[in-house]
Design an enzyme around this catalytic site. Sequence first.
Site, mmCIF file in Angstrom:
data_model
loop_
_atom_site.group_PDB
_atom_site.id
_atom_site.type_symbol
_atom_site.label_atom_id
_atom_site.label_comp_id
_atom_site.label_asym_id
_atom_site.label_seq_id
_atom_site.Cartn_x
_atom_site.Cartn_y
_atom_site.Cartn_z
ATOM 1 N N HIS A 20 35.494 47.564 28.056
ATOM 2 C CA HIS A 20 36.467 46.483 27.873
ATOM 3 C C HIS A 20 36.479 46.021 26.413
ATOM 4 O O HIS A 20 37.543 45.796 25.832
ATOM 5 C CB HIS A 20 36.094 45.276 28.745
ATOM 6 C CG HIS A 20 36.123 45.525 30.222
ATOM 7 N ND1 HIS A 20 35.089 45.181 31.047
ATOM 8 C CD2 HIS A 20 37.068 46.076 31.031
ATOM 9 C CE1 HIS A 20 35.388 45.496 32.289
ATOM 10 N NE2 HIS A 20 36.584 46.047 32.308
ATOM 11 N N LYS A 44 37.766 39.014 46.164
ATOM 12 C CA LYS A 44 36.715 39.894 45.629
ATOM 13 C C LYS A 44 35.378 39.169 45.628
ATOM 14 O O LYS A 44 35.324 37.983 45.262
ATOM 15 C CB LYS A 44 37.063 40.295 44.183
ATOM 16 C CG LYS A 44 37.609 41.710 44.049
ATOM 17 C CD LYS A 44 37.604 42.162 42.597
ATOM 18 C CE LYS A 44 37.986 43.620 42.432
ATOM 19 N NZ LYS A 44 37.983 44.076 41.049
ATOM 20 N N ARG A 95 41.091 54.892 31.244
ATOM 21 C CA ARG A 95 39.838 55.633 31.086
ATOM 22 C C ARG A 95 39.996 57.110 31.414
ATOM 23 O O ARG A 95 39.305 57.949 30.873
ATOM 24 C CB ARG A 95 38.744 55.035 31.970
ATOM 25 C CG ARG A 95 38.270 53.677 31.507
ATOM 26 C CD ARG A 95 37.440 53.023 32.554
ATOM 27 N NE ARG A 95 38.221 52.777 33.758
ATOM 28 C CZ ARG A 95 37.746 52.312 34.892
ATOM 29 N NH1 ARG A 95 36.465 52.044 35.001
ATOM 30 N NH2 ARG A 95 38.530 52.109 35.917
HETATM 31 N N1 COA Z 1 36.602 50.198 30.248
HETATM 32 C C1 COA Z 1 35.675 50.052 31.197
HETATM 33 N N2 COA Z 1 35.956 49.653 32.445
HETATM 34 C C2 COA Z 1 37.234 49.400 32.752
HETATM 35 C C3 COA Z 1 38.257 49.533 31.810
HETATM 36 C C4 COA Z 1 37.898 49.954 30.501
HETATM 37 N N3 COA Z 1 38.813 50.108 29.536
HETATM 38 N N4 COA Z 1 39.422 49.237 32.412
HETATM 39 C C5 COA Z 1 39.130 48.898 33.675
HETATM 40 N N5 COA Z 1 37.812 48.989 33.902
HETATM 41 C C6 COA Z 1 37.103 48.784 35.182
HETATM 42 C C7 COA Z 1 36.963 47.361 35.594
HETATM 43 O O1 COA Z 1 35.745 46.804 35.117
HETATM 44 C C8 COA Z 1 36.950 47.462 37.097
HETATM 45 O O2 COA Z 1 35.674 47.893 37.514
HETATM 46 P P1 COA Z 1 35.171 47.811 39.032
HETATM 47 O O3 COA Z 1 36.353 47.969 39.923
HETATM 48 O O4 COA Z 1 34.232 48.916 39.062
HETATM 49 O O5 COA Z 1 34.525 46.483 39.162
HETATM 50 C C9 COA Z 1 37.905 48.593 37.376
HETATM 51 O O6 COA Z 1 37.902 49.373 36.220
HETATM 52 C C10 COA Z 1 39.288 48.153 37.704
HETATM 53 O O7 COA Z 1 39.764 47.449 36.595
HETATM 54 P P2 COA Z 1 41.200 46.788 36.575
HETATM 55 O O8 COA Z 1 42.236 47.768 36.933
HETATM 56 O O9 COA Z 1 41.309 46.028 35.302
HETATM 57 O O10 COA Z 1 41.150 45.863 37.799
HETATM 58 P P3 COA Z 1 40.656 44.486 37.818
HETATM 59 O O11 COA Z 1 40.332 44.180 39.218
HETATM 60 O O12 COA Z 1 39.575 44.260 36.837
HETATM 61 O O13 COA Z 1 41.979 43.659 37.363
HETATM 62 C C11 COA Z 1 44.227 42.773 37.560
HETATM 63 C C12 COA Z 1 43.262 43.878 37.963
HETATM 64 C C13 COA Z 1 43.552 41.429 37.525
HETATM 65 C C14 COA Z 1 44.766 43.056 36.174
HETATM 66 C C15 COA Z 1 45.391 42.810 38.577
HETATM 67 O O14 COA Z 1 44.844 42.807 39.877
HETATM 68 C C16 COA Z 1 46.313 41.614 38.447
HETATM 69 O O15 COA Z 1 47.166 41.620 37.587
HETATM 70 N N6 COA Z 1 46.128 40.599 39.318
HETATM 71 C C17 COA Z 1 46.937 39.387 39.304
HETATM 72 C C18 COA Z 1 47.892 39.377 40.515
HETATM 73 C C19 COA Z 1 49.121 40.193 40.200
HETATM 74 O O16 COA Z 1 49.856 39.930 39.269
HETATM 75 N N7 COA Z 1 49.339 41.213 41.045
HETATM 76 C C20 COA Z 1 50.450 42.128 40.885
HETATM 77 C C21 COA Z 1 50.055 43.261 39.961
HETATM 78 S S1 COA Z 1 51.354 44.438 39.794
#
Ligand code: COA
Length: 167
Positions: A20, A44, A95
């Site tokens: 991140h 979550k 990634r």
């Molecule tokens: N480097 C390392 N890890 C990364 C990464 C990176 N560049 N990008 C993502 N990850 C990891 C995260 O830590 C997370 O790990 P885990 O699932 O093992 O705990 C995983 O990859 C998923 O990450 P991400 O896709 O960012 O999901 P998230 O749950 O962290 O966040 C939101 C998702 C919050 C952006 C999305 O759910 C959201 O926008 N929510 C708001 C509600 C909404 O608007 N919904 C409609 C969306 S279309």
Amino acid sequence: MSQIRRAIYAGSFDPLTYGHLNIIERGCRLVDELVVAVAHNHSKRNVFSPQERVDMIQATVEERGLRGVRASLFEGLLVDHARSIGAQVLLRGLRSVKDFEYEFQMALTNKELGGDLETVFLVTEGKYAHLASSLIREIAAMGGPVTGMVPPGIESRLVERLRNNRS
Ligand code: COA
């Protein structure tokens, strides 16, 4: 006067990883302000509360002297939060091709909901491509080393929290 270019980098960040941080460090060079937005997702199960995650991200970006970066908390739709803070860009890290399908779907949905908001992807540096917060939580919970996966300040908080959870 030209408009401030503001991007939002949203996620769970439970915890923030070097992957991140890599996206934050590179992303903040592209805009005037980068808001790292912690999603308050009630469904979550998390190790750290949303506010703790915001505080840890803020402390990390300050320690690293990253200018124009701040952490915030949001609930509800990302596009609504982006609009409310005047962001024009949704920043995402990619990634691997495995991320792509999900990211593609999310970008298209956010485009439909968000109008002018644009999703911009940065490809995560190869050395961080394997990192995931859930794996890091699992390793730390089992007493394994997470050095090199998360910044030192976050590592100590994680070890302390999971040790307390186990006892
Ligand atoms: N480097 C390392 N890890 C990364 C990464 C990176 N560049 N990008 C993502 N990850 C990891 C995260 O830590 C997370 O790990 P885990 O699932 O093992 O705990 C995983 O990859 C998923 O990450 P991400 O896709 O960012 O999901 P998230 O749950 O962290 O966040 C939101 C998702 C919050 C952006 C999305 O759910 C959201 O926008 N929510 C708001 C509600 C909404 O608007 N919904 C409609 C969306 S279309």
